[in-house]
Enzyme design. Structure first.
Site, mmCIF file in Angstrom:
data_model
loop_
_atom_site.group_PDB
_atom_site.id
_atom_site.type_symbol
_atom_site.label_atom_id
_atom_site.label_comp_id
_atom_site.label_asym_id
_atom_site.label_seq_id
_atom_site.Cartn_x
_atom_site.Cartn_y
_atom_site.Cartn_z
ATOM 1 N N ALA A 1 31.027 33.693 48.994
ATOM 2 C CA ALA A 1 29.688 33.103 49.104
ATOM 3 C C ALA A 1 29.247 32.697 47.701
ATOM 4 O O ALA A 1 29.723 33.255 46.704
ATOM 5 C CB ALA A 1 28.728 34.130 49.688
ATOM 6 N N GLY B 1 33.502 36.129 50.983
ATOM 7 C CA GLY B 1 33.320 35.234 52.121
ATOM 8 C C GLY B 1 34.524 34.333 52.353
ATOM 9 O O GLY B 1 34.744 33.879 53.477
HETATM 10 N N1 CAA Z 1 29.896 31.854 43.515
HETATM 11 C C1 CAA Z 1 29.448 30.957 42.620
HETATM 12 N N2 CAA Z 1 30.221 30.448 41.651
HETATM 13 C C2 CAA Z 1 31.478 30.876 41.553
HETATM 14 C C3 CAA Z 1 32.000 31.825 42.443
HETATM 15 C C4 CAA Z 1 31.143 32.310 43.473
HETATM 16 N N3 CAA Z 1 31.578 33.181 44.407
HETATM 17 N N4 CAA Z 1 33.294 32.073 42.095
HETATM 18 C C5 CAA Z 1 33.553 31.311 41.037
HETATM 19 N N5 CAA Z 1 32.468 30.563 40.703
HETATM 20 C C6 CAA Z 1 32.319 29.624 39.611
HETATM 21 C C7 CAA Z 1 32.204 30.311 38.282
HETATM 22 O O1 CAA Z 1 30.884 30.748 38.053
HETATM 23 C C8 CAA Z 1 32.638 29.223 37.353
HETATM 24 O O2 CAA Z 1 31.575 28.311 37.171
HETATM 25 P P1 CAA Z 1 31.195 27.782 35.703
HETATM 26 O O3 CAA Z 1 32.391 26.996 35.261
HETATM 27 O O4 CAA Z 1 29.985 26.950 35.952
HETATM 28 O O5 CAA Z 1 30.958 28.988 34.873
HETATM 29 C C9 CAA Z 1 33.734 28.501 38.124
HETATM 30 O O6 CAA Z 1 33.516 28.841 39.502
HETATM 31 C C10 CAA Z 1 35.117 28.945 37.767
HETATM 32 O O7 CAA Z 1 35.175 30.357 37.874
HETATM 33 P P2 CAA Z 1 35.733 31.311 36.724
HETATM 34 O O8 CAA Z 1 35.493 30.713 35.389
HETATM 35 O O9 CAA Z 1 35.183 32.664 36.970
HETATM 36 O O10 CAA Z 1 37.303 31.228 37.052
HETATM 37 P P3 CAA Z 1 38.401 32.334 36.729
HETATM 38 O O11 CAA Z 1 39.701 31.678 37.012
HETATM 39 O O12 CAA Z 1 38.185 32.924 35.378
HETATM 40 O O13 CAA Z 1 38.133 33.505 37.788
HETATM 41 C C11 CAA Z 1 37.662 34.400 39.993
HETATM 42 C C12 CAA Z 1 38.343 33.264 39.172
HETATM 43 C C13 CAA Z 1 38.448 35.703 39.783
HETATM 44 C C14 CAA Z 1 37.800 33.987 41.456
HETATM 45 C C15 CAA Z 1 36.191 34.574 39.573
HETATM 46 O O14 CAA Z 1 35.579 33.302 39.583
HETATM 47 C C16 CAA Z 1 35.400 35.475 40.473
HETATM 48 O O15 CAA Z 1 35.513 36.678 40.376
HETATM 49 N N6 CAA Z 1 34.565 34.893 41.364
HETATM 50 C C17 CAA Z 1 33.677 35.650 42.212
HETATM 51 C C18 CAA Z 1 34.424 36.300 43.373
HETATM 52 C C19 CAA Z 1 33.477 37.121 44.232
HETATM 53 O O16 CAA Z 1 32.891 38.065 43.779
HETATM 54 N N7 CAA Z 1 33.344 36.735 45.529
HETATM 55 C C20 CAA Z 1 32.461 37.415 46.436
HETATM 56 C C21 CAA Z 1 31.151 36.701 46.542
HETATM 57 S S1 CAA Z 1 29.958 37.574 47.501
HETATM 58 C C22 CAA Z 1 30.341 37.255 49.118
HETATM 59 O O17 CAA Z 1 31.253 36.500 49.415
HETATM 60 C C23 CAA Z 1 29.489 37.930 50.146
HETATM 61 C C24 CAA Z 1 29.960 37.785 51.542
HETATM 62 O O18 CAA Z 1 30.574 38.672 52.104
HETATM 63 C C25 CAA Z 1 29.660 36.603 52.332
#
Ligand code: CAA
Length: 326
Positions: free
Chosen positions: A134, A177
């Site tokens: 999400a 998500g």
């Molecule tokens: N929401 C919003 N933006 C996100 C995102 C997310 N879930 N995941 C990645 N992005 C964005 C980052 O903020 C970044 O944006 P900027 O360039 O503007 O800073 C861009 O995507 C690239 O991400 P990273 O620089 O972090 O890329 P990375 O290769 O270093 O890392 C990753 C990749 C490990 C997937 C890392 O992005 C990450 O941990 N993302 C979040 C994962 C997460 O926690 N997901 C769960 C969300 S909550 C949920 O889903 C609730 C539910 O049950 C419905």
């Protein structure tokens, strides 16, 4: 099997359904070896002629764009153009599932569900991310009362409600998500670098779109607990071993393989496929006795369809079935 599929890849589109029906029939009908050899020989000749004409290996995935969207792409693929492909297309945010994206996804699913020419749907992302969850930035300011009153995430259920088979083709990250979205699909094919996880715990929240429920039903309590309580990811091979993914393929072949799967499903009666999907899904919703009763009634119901009659008649007459989805 690989040979037949490859042969079909270079078969003129008007012949493809015939070959696919032969292929389908072969699974159910022990065709005489002589007939099989004849099919192989004819198709082999076609393959060799086509290979001589085109130096590259023919690809199964041919597509044509159907509409422009902001966060997704939609195409139809396959020899018979009966497999819809929905690609999550928000690369800068690793396909984070913002409201706009989920609305477009729901709309596309509804459209393909109504489209009689579509037999199966493939849902995919990019090579780096199926979906990273999400949209954290979009929901960071949400309050409890807003979540309750707006029924937050309620509109995510379209995938699970879709009557047609949906195949998730997962490359890269399927987190939070994103993992939940893949699990709402009927079958998961994983690229060899895919990573699945429920990292919500690290954000001070819990999975909200089925992670604690669907994951537990698939991989069991211990593994689901471990994944949900640590946020640790698992790779494609482990996902396959646990039954979360049914197949792992090299990343660059993933979409083609998923489309092939959709095409194989599409060789059968769309109507009976829908009933079968419903019966399998019932296993997740009810007790064994209730599920068995539902299955038996649905099995009986197939006897009211033209396709059941055609399928069995074709078997007896040793010919491919011609299904009409009636
Ligand atoms: N929401 C919003 N933006 C996100 C995102 C997310 N879930 N995941 C990645 N992005 C964005 C980052 O903020 C970044 O944006 P900027 O360039 O503007 O800073 C861009 O995507 C690239 O991400 P990273 O620089 O972090 O890329 P990375 O290769 O270093 O890392 C990753 C990749 C490990 C997937 C890392 O992005 C990450 O941990 N993302 C979040 C994962 C997460 O926690 N997901 C769960 C969300 S909550 C949920 O889903 C609730 C539910 O049950 C419905």
């Amino acid at each position: 099997m690989a040979f037949l599929l490859e042969a079909n890849a270079v078969t003129p589109s008007h012949e493809a359904p015939i070959l696919l029906q032969c292929f389908a029939a072969r699974l159910r009908v022990p065709l005489k070896m002589a007939n099989i050899a004849k099919i192989f020989a004819t198709r082999a000749q076609g393959v060799l002629q086509a290979a001589a004409r085109q130096p590259q290996v023919a690809t199964r995935f041919s597509s044509s764009s159907t509409k422009n969207w902001e966060y997704i792409k939609t195409e139809v693929a396959g020899e018979s153009k009966n497999v819809a492909v929905i690609t999550l297309n928000r690369p800068k945010a690793l396909n984070a599932l913002c409201n706009g994206l989920m609305k477009e996804l729901s709309t596309a699913l509804q459209q393909f569900s109504k489209d009689k020419s579509i037999s199966a749907i493939v849902l995919t992302g990019s090579e780096k991310a199926f979906a990273a969850g999400a949209d954290i930035k979009e929901m960071v300011g949400n309050t409890y009362s807003q979540c309750i009153q707006g029924n937050f995430l309620n509109d995510w259920t379209e995938v699970a409600r879709t009557q047609k088979p949906i195949i998730a083709a997962v490359n890269g990250y399927a987190l939070g998500g994103g993992c939940e979205l893949a699990m709402m699909c009927d079958i998961i094919y994983a690229g060899d670098k895919a990573k699945f996880g429920q990292p919500e715990i690290a954000l001070g929240t819990i999975p909200g779109a089925g992670g604690t429920q669907r994951l537990t039903r698939v991989v069991g309590k211990s593994k689901a607990m471990e994944m949900c309580l640590t946020g640790n990811m698992i790779g494609a091979q482990e996902a396959e071993k646990l039954g979360l993914a049914s197949k792992v393929v090299p990343a660059d072949q993933l979409l083609g393989e998923a489309v092939k799967l959709g095409e194989k499903i599409g060789t059968h009666s769309n109507l009976i496929v829908q009933l079968c999907k419903e019966a399998v899904n019932t296993a997740y919703e009810t007790t064994l006795q209730e599920g068995l009763k539902f299955e038996r009634r649905t099995f009986h119901a197939t006897f009211s369809t033209a396709d059941r009659k055609e399928g069995m008649t074709a078997f007896a007459e040793k010919r491919p079935a011609k299904f009409t989805n009636e």
